[in-house]
Design a protein around this motif. Structure first.
Motif, short mmCIF file in Angstrom:
data_model
loop_
_atom_site.label_atom_id
_atom_site.label_comp_id
_atom_site.label_asym_id
_atom_site.label_seq_id
_atom_site.Cartn_x
_atom_site.Cartn_y
_atom_site.Cartn_z
N ALA A 122 0.87 -1.16 0.00
CA ALA A 122 0.00 0.00 0.00
C ALA A 122 0.92 1.22 0.00
O ALA A 122 2.15 1.08 -0.08
N GLY A 123 0.35 2.40 0.10
CA GLY A 123 1.16 3.60 0.04
C GLY A 123 1.89 3.92 1.33
O GLY A 123 2.76 4.80 1.36
N GLY A 124 1.55 3.23 2.43
CA GLY A 124 2.20 3.52 3.69
C GLY A 124 1.92 4.94 4.17
O GLY A 124 0.94 5.57 3.77
N ARG A 125 2.79 5.44 5.02
CA ARG A 125 2.59 6.78 5.57
C ARG A 125 2.79 7.88 4.53
O ARG A 125 2.28 8.98 4.69
N SER A 126 3.53 7.58 3.46
CA SER A 126 3.93 8.66 2.56
C SER A 126 2.91 8.99 1.48
O SER A 126 2.93 10.10 0.95
N CYS A 127 2.02 8.05 1.12
CA CYS A 127 1.09 8.36 0.03
C CYS A 127 -0.16 7.51 0.10
O CYS A 127 -0.22 6.50 0.79
N ASP A 128 -1.18 7.97 -0.63
CA ASP A 128 -2.43 7.23 -0.82
C ASP A 128 -2.46 6.69 -2.24
O ASP A 128 -2.09 7.40 -3.18
N TYR A 129 -2.91 5.46 -2.39
CA TYR A 129 -2.96 4.80 -3.70
C TYR A 129 -4.38 4.43 -4.06
O TYR A 129 -5.16 3.97 -3.21
N VAL A 130 -4.75 4.59 -5.32
CA VAL A 130 -5.92 3.91 -5.85
C VAL A 130 -5.63 2.41 -5.83
O VAL A 130 -4.57 1.98 -6.30
N PRO A 131 -6.50 1.59 -5.25
CA PRO A 131 -6.21 0.16 -5.22
C PRO A 131 -5.95 -0.39 -6.63
O PRO A 131 -6.76 -0.19 -7.55
N CYS A 132 -4.83 -1.06 -6.80
CA CYS A 132 -4.45 -1.55 -8.12
C CYS A 132 -3.48 -2.70 -7.98
O CYS A 132 -2.84 -2.89 -6.95
N ALA A 133 -3.37 -3.47 -9.05
CA ALA A 133 -2.35 -4.49 -9.18
C ALA A 133 -1.25 -3.96 -10.08
O ALA A 133 -1.46 -3.03 -10.86
N LEU A 134 -0.05 -4.54 -9.96
CA LEU A 134 1.08 -4.15 -10.80
C LEU A 134 1.74 -5.41 -11.34
O LEU A 134 2.00 -6.36 -10.58
N ILE A 135 2.02 -5.41 -12.63
CA ILE A 135 2.77 -6.50 -13.25
C ILE A 135 3.86 -5.90 -14.11
O ILE A 135 3.79 -4.74 -14.52
N ARG A 136 4.89 -6.70 -14.40
CA ARG A 136 6.02 -6.21 -15.17
C ARG A 136 5.89 -6.58 -16.64
O ARG A 136 5.38 -7.66 -16.97
N SER A 137 6.38 -5.72 -17.49
CA SER A 137 6.51 -6.03 -18.91
C SER A 137 7.91 -6.57 -19.17
O SER A 137 8.74 -6.65 -18.27
N GLY A 138 8.15 -6.95 -20.39
CA GLY A 138 9.50 -7.32 -20.78
C GLY A 138 9.77 -8.80 -20.86
O GLY A 138 10.84 -9.21 -21.30
N GLY A 139 8.84 -9.64 -20.45
CA GLY A 139 9.04 -11.08 -20.53
C GLY A 139 8.64 -11.61 -21.89
O GLY A 139 8.34 -10.87 -22.83
N THR A 140 8.62 -12.93 -22.01
CA THR A 140 8.18 -13.56 -23.25
C THR A 140 6.67 -13.36 -23.41
O THR A 140 5.96 -12.97 -22.48
N GLU A 141 6.20 -13.66 -24.60
CA GLU A 141 4.77 -13.54 -24.85
C GLU A 141 3.97 -14.44 -23.91
O GLU A 141 2.93 -14.03 -23.37
N ALA A 142 4.47 -15.65 -23.66
CA ALA A 142 3.78 -16.57 -22.76
C ALA A 142 3.79 -16.03 -21.33
O ALA A 142 2.78 -16.14 -20.61
N GLU A 143 4.91 -15.45 -20.89
CA GLU A 143 5.00 -14.89 -19.55
C GLU A 143 4.05 -13.70 -19.39
O GLU A 143 3.39 -13.55 -18.36
N GLN A 144 3.98 -12.85 -20.41
CA GLN A 144 3.08 -11.71 -20.34
C GLN A 144 1.62 -12.14 -20.31
O GLN A 144 0.80 -11.56 -19.60
#
Length: 313
Positions: A122-144
């Protein structure tokens, strides 16, 4: 975790871990408390550990609700033992300080067992976040494709796709997961050192949906996933920073859509009340996904983060 102090020369720091295993099947690794002031994930994982009936499990579920236990006990982002930021300490070091030791154990022992992993933040003491998921780009097509399906199953309202180029991306848990070929989903579930009911519900339901998708859990009632909106950070201009110390008065709410040149807020000088507040402008357009929570602000503090929609392929 071994930790020697003046009053405990051969001491250890206990870190709670729950392993629920039944029969043969995949392994899910769920973590929270990498940063101690982020609470939705800690509460959701503790509840999951209590509620799961092992008879309904096929495979293994590893749960760490308070991964960075010293930071969790102190309610701090960084460890009070060595000022280490656990999610910037991967892949870690077994003979360095406490934070690096935790990262090394996760990266070399736990991740090596896992077929998927979820790291709740979460954003902790420093910030507020809109609830969201995060994933990384850059993998293979199957990984993405696997990451996208994982995000759809988790069911956060927004899924942000990042190349990991900012914020110490190569030293995060998601980075070592990608390097190991393990699909990793990170979630931001609230902030302000509070506990978001929305974020907690997303985590509680999302974790169970993911377990069902991977065939790890049966007999558990869970709500269907709502559609997730795939978004991304356009670049460094998506982040707005303070250029002076003062009292930050924001002008844009979470989820607001802003344009380049719009007023982001003003910073009031503490020692010069006769001076007009310093305006801060957005340099790009997008949706406000994250906003600074504390009013007292230093030069270099991040005030906003913007997201834009992912264009159709």
């Amino acid at each position: 975790m071994p930790h020697s102090t003046d009053l405990s020369g051969y001491g250890v720091v206990p870190i709670p871990i729950v392993c629920i295993r039944n029969g043969a099947g995949p392994t899910a690794l769920f973590m929270a408390g990498s940063h101690g002031d982020e609470y939705e994930g800690q509460v959701a994982l503790a509840g999951l550990a209590r509620d799961i009936d092992p008879a309904g499990v096929t495979g293994r579920i590893i749960i760490l609700p308070a991964l960075n236990a010293p930071a969790v006990a102190a309610g701090r982002r960084v460890s009070p033992l060595d000022a280490g930021n656990l999610n910037r300490a991967f892949p870690g070091d077994p003979v360095a300080g406490p934070t690096a030791m935790i990262a090394h154990y996760v990266a070399t022992v736990l991740l090596a067992m896992a077929d998927l992993a979820i790291d709740l933040h979460a954003g902790g003491r420093s910030c507020d976040y809109v609830p969201c998921a995060l994933i990384r780009s850059g993998g293979t097509e199957a990984e993405q494709r696997e990451l996208a399906e994982l995000a759809v199953s988790f069911g956060a309202p927004i899924t942000s796709i990042s190349d990991g180029s900012g914020g110490g991306g190569r030293t995060t848990f998601s980075a070592v997961g990608q390097g190991s070929g393990v699909p990793v989903l990170t979630a931001e579930l609230g902030g302000g050192a509070a506990l978001s009911r929305e974020g907690l519900s997303i985590a509680e339901q999302g974790l169970r949906r993911v377990l069902q998708r991977y065939g790890l859990l049966s007999g558990s009632t869970v709500d269907p996933a709502s559609p997730t909106r795939f978004m991304r950070v356009r670049g460094r201009g998506a982040f707005v920073y303070a250029m002076q110390k003062g009292l930050f008065e924001p002008a844009a709410e979470l989820r607001a859509v802003v344009q380049a040149g719009d007023l982001a807020g003003v910073i009031h000088a503490i020692d010069r009340p006769w001076q007009a507040p310093e305006p801060v402008l957005f340099t790009e357009g997008g949706m406000v996904a994250c906003r600074r929570a504390p009013v007292l602000t230093e030069a270099g503090d991040c005030l906003y983060k913007l997201l834009v929609d992912v264009e159709p392929a």
